[in-house]
Scaffold this motif. Structure first.
Motif, PDB file in Angstrom:
ATOM      1  N   THR A  25      34.881 -35.678 -46.976  1.00 39.95           N
ATOM      2  CA  THR A  25      35.325 -36.054 -46.024  1.00 39.95           C
ATOM      3  C   THR A  25      34.812 -36.732 -44.797  1.00 39.95           C
ATOM      4  N   HIS A  66      34.887 -28.949 -35.879  1.00 41.58           N
ATOM      5  CA  HIS A  66      35.425 -27.714 -35.491  1.00 41.58           C
ATOM      6  C   HIS A  66      35.148 -26.388 -36.170  1.00 41.58           C
ATOM      7  N   TYR A 332      50.183 -33.737 -44.290  1.00 41.33           N
ATOM      8  CA  TYR A 332      50.311 -32.788 -43.375  1.00 41.33           C
ATOM      9  C   TYR A 332      51.210 -33.029 -42.084  1.00 41.33           C
ATOM     10  N   GLU A 373      46.032 -37.658 -37.455  1.00 41.10           N
ATOM     11  CA  GLU A 373      46.541 -36.631 -38.259  1.00 41.10           C
ATOM     12  C   GLU A 373      47.044 -35.377 -37.717  1.00 41.10           C
ATOM     13  N   ASN A 375      46.396 -32.538 -36.806  1.00 41.75           N
ATOM     14  CA  ASN A 375      45.389 -31.950 -36.142  1.00 41.75           C
ATOM     15  C   ASN A 375      44.994 -32.602 -35.088  1.00 41.75           C
ATOM     16  N   SER A 502      40.195 -28.993 -50.149  1.00 42.96           N
ATOM     17  CA  SER A 502      39.548 -29.259 -48.919  1.00 42.96           C
ATOM     18  C   SER A 502      38.398 -30.102 -49.333  1.00 42.96           C
ATOM     19  N   GLY A 503      38.313 -31.248 -48.442  1.00 46.64           N
ATOM     20  CA  GLY A 503      37.029 -32.051 -48.399  1.00 46.64           C
ATOM     21  C   GLY A 503      35.735 -31.492 -47.748  1.00 46.64           C
ATOM     22  N   THR A 504      36.239 -30.492 -46.793  1.00 41.36           N
ATOM     23  CA  THR A 504      35.100 -29.963 -45.794  1.00 41.36           C
ATOM     24  C   THR A 504      34.734 -28.609 -45.935  1.00 41.36           C
ATOM     25  N   GLU A 505      35.550 -27.713 -46.525  1.00 49.47           N
ATOM     26  CA  GLU A 505      35.232 -26.331 -47.083  1.00 49.47           C
ATOM     27  C   GLU A 505      35.309 -26.151 -48.566  1.00 49.47           C
ATOM     28  N   ARG A 509      43.623 -25.895 -49.670  1.00 50.23           N
ATOM     29  CA  ARG A 509      44.687 -25.600 -48.758  1.00 50.23           C
ATOM     30  C   ARG A 509      46.045 -25.763 -49.452  1.00 50.23           C
TER      31      ARG A 509
END
Ligand code: NG1
Ligand code: ZN
Length: 532
Positions: A25, A66, A332, A373, A375, A502-505, A509
Motif C-alpha cells: 500500500t 505511523h 473504514y 481515509e 485515519n 493489511s497492505g502494510t503489516e 484487519r
C-alpha cells in the motif's frame, strides 16, 4: 550499461536468500534491519523510472509513517507527485527480490527491454527521509543504488512525506511552486494569508499540534516563522531527536486507534481544538474535550465533511456555473459519515479500496474531489478544468461571487494537490472553521454522530489467502468465511463488519460498527474469533 560498476555496488547490498519482499500500500515497509538490500534496489529502480520517462524527476521517500521506531520503509513518487504507477509496483517487487548480482543484472536488463528504456537517457531523482534513526544509513544505501546506474540525485535530508511529493512535482512542473523547502512554506503562507485578507480576518488563530515526536515537529517550528502573524502553533510531542519516542503514545494513529488523548499535552482545556500528526506528517486528526469532559475525535471523515461543506457553500455563490463536487472514502469510513454525505450534504460518494492511490484516482473523476481515509490521510483535488474556469472568472471585486471564486482559487494552492499533508490540511481546516458555518469544534462535531466502531488486528498464517471484492467490503476467499460474517452481522442493529489483509503489516484487519458500544465490541470479537 556498466555491469561491473553495478555489481561492484551490488556486492555491498546482497539480498537474503529466503525472503520475499512486496511493494505494498505504501511501498516497501518492514523492520529497518531488513531493508538495506531493498532500498539499494529501489534506488536503481527510481533511476530507471526516470530514464523511462525521459529524465523526468522521480521522488524517493524513506519513511514508515505511523509505524514503530524499529520499522522503516521506502516508496517511489511519480513526476506529478503521485504514487508510483501501478504497473511499476510489480516491476519494483521483481527487482527487490533479485537478491544476487547475477539476477539483479538480468532483471535490470529485462526492465530496460520491456520498458524500452534508452540507457543514455538522463535520470533525475530527489530523495528525503523522516526522522528515524535508521534513516541516514538507508539513505546512503539508496544513493548507492542511484550511483550504481549513474543517476543524478538531490538529497533533501529530513522532510515530511508530502513535502517530498511537493518537490517532486515542482521539478517537473515549475508552475506548481519553487522546488525547495522554502518554496513549500511560501506557497502555504501566501495562499492562507490572502484568503484571510479577502474575508477581513485579522485576529490570530491558535492550535496545538501533537507532532508524534516526528519530522512534523521540526517543520511546524519552521512554519511558525512564516505564520507569525496568523496562526500560533503550540507544539507538543516535538522530540524528533529522540528516536524511541516516535509515534509512542502520541500522534494521529495512536489517537484514532485508541480514541483517546495522546500523552504529552500538559493542560488540556475543554472546548479547545487540538490536532495530531503522524510520524511523517501526511495524516492529521483533530479532537477536543466537550463540556462534560468527554474526549471527542474529529477524524478524517469529519475533515472530509467539513471541507466539502465549506467548498460546497463557496460553489453555491458562483451563480450560473455548476461544478461537480464529490467525496471519496474507503470501507473504514464511519457509516454515519457516509449517510451524512448522501442524505444531508447530498453529494456524490465514491468508495474505493484502501490506499491513497485508489482514493486519489477516484477523486480525479470530479471537478473537485475530496478524499480522506478515516485515519486522517487525505486531500482535496481540484481539476484543471475547474482551475481554468476560476481563473477566467470576471466577477466584480468586492462582490460575494468574487470572494467565493478567489477563495476557491487560493484553496487550490493551500491544499496539497499531490497527496495528504498534515500541515496543509490543518491550515485548510482552520480556514473552513473560521469562514464556514461550523465555527467551533462542538459545532463541527455536531454535524453527525459517529457510530461506535472497533478496528482489530489478527495474526494469521498467510494473509495472502484473504481475497476481497466490492471495495474490500466482502471476502471471496477463504471460501465460506463471508457468509459466516454476514450471519453474525445480521444479529446487530446498524451492524457492519468486514475483514481484509493489511497492505502494510503482516496481519488481517477486522472492522466493526453497530448502534451501541456493547454490540460493536461483541460483533468485532465474534468476527475475530472466526479467524482463529
Ligand atoms: P493497511 O495496513 O493496508 O490497512 C494502512 C491504513 C491505510 C493507509 C495505509 C498507508 C487503516 C485501516 N489502514 O493500510 O488507511 O493509510 O496504512 O499508510 O487505517
Ligand atoms: Zn504517514
Amino acid at each position: 550499461m556498466n555491469i561491473e560498476h553495478i555489481t561492484g555496488y551490488a556486492s555491498k547490498h546482497l539480498g537474503p536468500e529466503n525472503e520475499t519482499f512486496a511493494y505494498g500500500t505504501a511501498g516497501f515497509r518492514m523492520l529497518a534491519s531488513k531493508l538495506d538490500p531493498v532500498v539499494f534496489r529501489v534506488g536503481i529502480l527510481a533511476g530507471l523510472r526516470s530514464k523511462a520517462l525521459g529524465g523526468k524527476t522521480i521522488g524517493v521517500m524513506i519513511t514508515a509513517s505511523h509505524n514503530p521506531p524499529k520499522d522503516n520503509g521506502i516508496k517511489i513518487v511519480d513526476p506529478f507527485g503521485e504514487m508510483l504507477e501501478q504497473s511499476w509496483e510489480a516491476i519494483s517487487t521483481k527487482l527487490a527480490n533479485s537478491h544476487d548480482s547475477e539476477s539483479l543484472i538480468s532483471t535490470i536488463k529485462e526492465i530496460v527491454e520491456s520498458q524500452k528504456i534508452d540507457w543514455s537517457a538522463p535520470s533525475n531523482v530527489v530523495v528525503a527521509r523522516d526522522s528515524r534513526e535508521s534513516g541516514p544509513k538507508l539513505l546512503a544505501s539508496t544513493i548507492d543504488g542511484l550511483k550504481a546506474i549513474g543517476a543524478s540525485f538531490k538529497d533533501f535530508g529530513q522532510l515530511t512525506t508530502p513535502q517530498l511529493h511537493y518537490l517532486t512535482r515542482c521539478f517537473n512542473d515549475s508552475s506548481f511552486g519553487k522546488p525547495d523547502e522554502e518554496g513549500y512554506y511560501e506557497k502555504l503562507i501566501l495562499s492562507y494569508s490572502k484568503i484571510m485578507e479577502l474575508w477581513g480576518v485579522t485576529d490570530d488563530i491558535s492550535i496545538t499540534v501533537d507532532a508524534a515526536n516526528g519530522i512534523g515537529a521540526d517543520q511546524i517550528l519552521k512554519l511558525q516563522k512564516y505564520f507569525e502573524q496568523h496562526v500560533k502553533f503550540t507544539l507538543v510531542n516535538g522530540s524528533s531527536d529522540v528516536p524511541s519516542a516516535l509515534n509512542s503514545d502520541c500522534g494521529a494513529d495512536f489517537v484514532k486507534t485508541n480514541q483517546k488523548l495522546p500523552s504529552g499535552i500538559p493542560d488540556f482545556e475543554p472546548l479547545k481544538l487540538y490536532s495530531s500528526f503522524d510520524g511523517d506528517a501526511d495524516r492529521v486528526v483533530f479532537y477536543y474535550l466537550n463540556k462534560e469532559g468527554t474526549f471527542r475525535l474529529l477524524d478524517g471523515d469529519k475533515i472530509a465533511t467539513l471541507l466539502a461543506s465549506f467548498i460546497s457553500s463557496l460553489l453555491s455563490k458562483l451563480d450560473g456555473k455548476s461544478f461537480k463536487l464529490g467525496i471519496v472514502q474507503t470501507a473504514y469510513a464511519n457509516g454515519s459519515s457516509s449517510n451524512y454525505i448522501t442524505n444531508v450534504l447530498k453529494l456524490p460518494l465514491g468508495v474505493t479500496a484502501t490506499g491513497v492511490k485508489h482514493l486519489h484516482h477516484k477523486a480525479q473523476s470530479y471537478d473537485i474531489g475530496v478524499y480522506f481515509e478515516a485515519n486522517g490521510h487525505g486531500t482535496v483535488l481540484f481539476s484543471d478544468n475547474f482551475v481554468e474556469a476560476l481563473e477566467a472568472q470576471d466577477f466584480t471585486p468586492g462582490t460575494e461571487q468574487y470572494k467565493a471564486a478567489s477563495t476557491l482559487r487560493l484553496l487550490v494552492d493551500l491544499i496539497n494537490q499531490t497527496v495528504g499533508d498534515s500541515i496543509a490540511d490543518l491550515l485548510a481546516v482552520l480556514v473552513a472553521l473560521r469562514l464556514g458555518d461550523s465555527k467551533t469544534p462542538e459545532e463541527w462535531d455536531s454535524n453527525y454522530t459517529d457510530l461506535p466502531n472497533r478496528l482489530l488486528k489478527a495474526l494469521v498464517k498467510d494473509r495472502n489467502q484473504f481475497k476481497t471484492t466490492d471495495a474490500e467490503r466482502k471476502l471471496v476467499e477463504p471460501v465460506g468465511l463471508q457468509s459466516e460474517i454476514d450471519e453474525i452481522v445480521a444479529e446487530y442493529p446498524g451492524g457492519r463488519s468486514f475483514v481484509r489483509a493489511s497492505g502494510t503489516e503482516d496481519a488481517v484487519r477486522i472492522y466493526a460498527e453497530a448502534n451501541t458500544i456493547e454490540d460493536t465490541n461483541e460483533l468485532a470479537s465474534r468476527v475475530s474469533k472466526l479467524l482463529e
